[in-house]
Design a protein around this motif. Structure first.
Motif, PDB file in Angstrom:
ATOM      1  N   GLU A 187       3.384   7.317   7.058  1.00 34.78           N
ATOM      2  CA  GLU A 187       2.242   7.583   6.179  1.00 34.78           C
ATOM      3  C   GLU A 187       1.210   6.461   6.268  1.00 34.78           C
ATOM      4  OE1 GLU A 187       1.193   8.136   1.406  1.00 34.78           O
ATOM      5  OE2 GLU A 187       3.262   7.905   2.062  1.00 34.78           O
ATOM      6  N   ALA A 188      -0.073   6.863   6.224  1.00 34.95           N
ATOM      7  CA  ALA A 188      -1.151   5.910   5.982  1.00 34.95           C
ATOM      8  C   ALA A 188      -1.309   5.810   4.475  1.00 34.95           C
ATOM      9  CB  ALA A 188      -2.446   6.406   6.623  1.00 34.95           C
ATOM     10  N   SER A 189      -1.030   4.644   3.889  1.00 34.94           N
ATOM     11  CA  SER A 189      -1.096   4.483   2.441  1.00 34.94           C
ATOM     12  C   SER A 189      -2.456   3.950   2.024  1.00 34.94           C
ATOM     13  CB  SER A 189       0.022   3.564   1.940  1.00 34.94           C
ATOM     14  OG  SER A 189      -0.089   2.275   2.504  1.00 34.94           O
ATOM     15  N   LEU A 201      -4.315  -1.454   2.371  1.00 36.07           N
ATOM     16  CA  LEU A 201      -3.801  -0.232   2.966  1.00 36.07           C
ATOM     17  C   LEU A 201      -2.517  -0.552   3.725  1.00 36.07           C
ATOM     18  CD1 LEU A 201      -7.248   0.943   4.393  1.00 36.07           C
ATOM     19  CD2 LEU A 201      -6.310   1.342   2.094  1.00 36.07           C
ATOM     20  N   VAL A 203       0.748   1.019   6.729  1.00 39.21           N
ATOM     21  CA  VAL A 203       1.501   2.008   7.502  1.00 39.21           C
ATOM     22  C   VAL A 203       2.908   1.986   6.931  1.00 39.21           C
ATOM     23  CG1 VAL A 203       2.297   2.729   9.770  1.00 39.21           C
ATOM     24  CG2 VAL A 203       0.057   1.603   9.526  1.00 39.21           C
ATOM     25  N   PHE A 218      -4.977   4.201  13.260  1.00 41.75           N
ATOM     26  CA  PHE A 218      -5.230   4.291  11.812  1.00 41.75           C
ATOM     27  C   PHE A 218      -6.711   4.593  11.617  1.00 41.75           C
ATOM     28  CE2 PHE A 218      -6.037   2.932   7.540  1.00 41.75           C
ATOM     29  CZ  PHE A 218      -4.835   3.059   6.857  1.00 41.75           C
ATOM     30  N   SER A 269       5.815  -0.404   3.491  1.00 36.83           N
ATOM     31  CA  SER A 269       4.634  -0.721   4.299  1.00 36.83           C
ATOM     32  C   SER A 269       4.927  -1.886   5.241  1.00 36.83           C
ATOM     33  CB  SER A 269       3.441  -1.049   3.395  1.00 36.83           C
ATOM     34  OG  SER A 269       3.008   0.098   2.709  1.00 36.83           O
ATOM     35  N   VAL A 289      -7.701   8.191   4.333  1.00 38.16           N
ATOM     36  CA  VAL A 289      -7.129   7.394   5.418  1.00 38.16           C
ATOM     37  C   VAL A 289      -6.002   8.206   6.047  1.00 38.16           C
ATOM     38  CG1 VAL A 289      -7.770   5.179   4.428  1.00 38.16           C
ATOM     39  CG2 VAL A 289      -5.563   6.179   3.833  1.00 38.16           C
ATOM     40  N   SER A 290      -5.842   8.090   7.366  1.00 35.53           N
ATOM     41  CA  SER A 290      -4.864   8.928   8.061  1.00 35.53           C
ATOM     42  C   SER A 290      -4.386   8.237   9.326  1.00 35.53           C
ATOM     43  CB  SER A 290      -5.475  10.288   8.404  1.00 35.53           C
ATOM     44  OG  SER A 290      -6.572  10.133   9.303  1.00 35.53           O
ATOM     45  N   LEU A 291      -3.332   8.799   9.911  1.00 39.20           N
ATOM     46  CA  LEU A 291      -2.810   8.344  11.194  1.00 39.20           C
ATOM     47  C   LEU A 291      -3.122   9.401  12.249  1.00 39.20           C
ATOM     48  CD1 LEU A 291       0.685   7.056   9.993  1.00 39.20           C
ATOM     49  CD2 LEU A 291      -1.412   5.730  10.305  1.00 39.20           C
ATOM     50  N   THR A 296      -0.455   7.569  18.193  1.00 35.45           N
ATOM     51  CA  THR A 296       0.621   6.889  17.478  1.00 35.45           C
ATOM     52  C   THR A 296       1.974   7.204  18.112  1.00 35.45           C
ATOM     53  OG1 THR A 296      -0.620   6.973  15.403  1.00 35.45           O
ATOM     54  CG2 THR A 296       1.765   6.646  15.238  1.00 35.45           C
ATOM     55  N   GLY A 312      -1.235  11.378   5.103  1.00 32.44           N
ATOM     56  CA  GLY A 312      -2.305  10.452   4.801  1.00 32.44           C
ATOM     57  C   GLY A 312      -2.429  10.202   3.314  1.00 32.44           C
TER      58      GLY A 312
END
Length: 341
Positions: A187-189, A201, A203, A218, A269, A289-291, A296, A312
């Motif tokens: 997840e992108a936090s 933020l 990962v 990211f 994270s 925010v997303s991956l 990846t 995300g």
């Protein structure tokens, strides 16, 4: 140090304890130190990392933490979830923790205890992960099963530098059992901040899987940035180095290596991104925010590509007075080290 453990021998008492911890509304912020069991996932027969975290630095000299595990209401009467407590960590800035662990099974519950002391009072000098239990799930646990993870307030206590008890706000968590073939969640936090502040933020994983290397794309809206971001690895998640390419607006290419394959030894994270934001962003604005799946890939301890599913989050811009710190905003991470009993 005194050993104050009193085993909860009656199933009914444990269920009452679980109900009380889950049903009582949380205390107001600032009244007590929040000690939370993070939600986690695991697989039959594999080692899981159950993390206890805080949200503010309150240095601890000594203490005892008692974690109670019991099957969720829908699975009462089934096999007890854990085979053993294989290890435990209390995180310490100065590597000075001495600890003793105990693991017991009785009735419908299992209890893991860590008793520790830090002569330099360096436990929880920085908020975030404070301790972790490494528990082996039984081979017979059923995918889809949920295990309640509860801190026993009668047998959990922390003491400050002067030996005074620290008031604790207990927060329970749970462990979800996954199928062996399920992909790993990545997840992108996001964060909640006032405009102009630095967004913290990350990962983030929900499951312990040791990583050797990887690259991560990211993404974030380029127009919210007020300056170049930075990326770090919190050593509590393991050893590693990370490099960042921010040459494409709105895209961070992160490349990491962990020579001893210890990175992500606890879920959470394992990469932290600090992104300065513009002060003219409207309050209430939400930035996704997303991956990027195409950019990846993670490799486990033996170099095999890890199957992933992605999710995300958002950066939510709030009025300054409405903020609640839920990340690593307090204190630095440069001095962190691990203490393993």
């Amino acid at each position: 140090m005194r050993f104050r453990y009193r085993f909860l021998g009656f199933i009914s008492r444990t269920f009452v304890l679980a109900w009380l911890l889950c049903a009582v509304p949380p205390m107001e912020a600032g009244e007590a130190l929040t000690l939370r069991v993070e939600d986690v996932s695991g697989r039959p027969g594999e080692l899981t990392g159950v993390v206890l975290r805080t949200y503010e630095p309150t240095p601890v000299r000594q203490g005892q933490i008692c974690l109670v595990a019991c099957l969720g209401q829908a699975h009462q009467g089934g096999e007890l979830p854990f085979d053993d407590l294989e290890d435990a960590i209390v995180f310490s800035e100065f590597l000075d923790v001495i600890s003793v662990t105990t693991f017991e099974s009785e009735g419908g519950t299992q209890t893991a205890i860590i008793e520790f002391t830090s002569d330099l009072v360096s436990v929880n000098a920085t908020d975030g992960p404070m301790a972790a239990f490494f528990l082996r799930l039984g081979a017979g646990v059923i995918p889809g099963q949920e295990i309640d993870l509860i801190l026993d307030p009668l047998n959990t206590e922390l003491f400050d530098e002067e030996g005074n008890p620290i008031e604790i706000d207990f927060r329970a968590g749970s462990l979800e059992v996954l199928d062996h073939d399920a992909p790993y969640s990545l997840e992108a936090s996001g964060d909640e901040i006032a405009p102009g502040r630095v967004a913290i933020l990350g990962v983030e994983t929900e499951e312990r899987v040791l990583l050797r290397s990887g690259q991560i794309g990211f993404r974030f809206p380029a127009e919210i940035a007020a300056g170049p971001p930075t990326v770090t690895i919190d050593p509590r998640f393991g050893e590693g180095t990370v490099e960042m390419d921010a040459s494409t607006p709105g895209l961070l290419m992160l490349t990491f290596e962990s020579p001893d394959s210890s990175l992500n030894q606890i879920p959470g994270s394992f990469l932290t991104i600090a992104l300065p934001t513009r002060g003219d962003i409207p309050v209430g604005h939400r930035a996704v925010v997303s991956l990027d799946p195409a950019l990846t890939e993670l490799f486990d301890a033996v170099g095999v590509s890890v199957p992933l599913e992605f999710s995300g989050d958002e950066i939510v811009f709030r009025p300054r007075e409405a903020l609640f710190a839920d990340g690593f905003e307090s204190g630095g991470l440069s001095a962190w080290s691990l203490s393993v009993p």
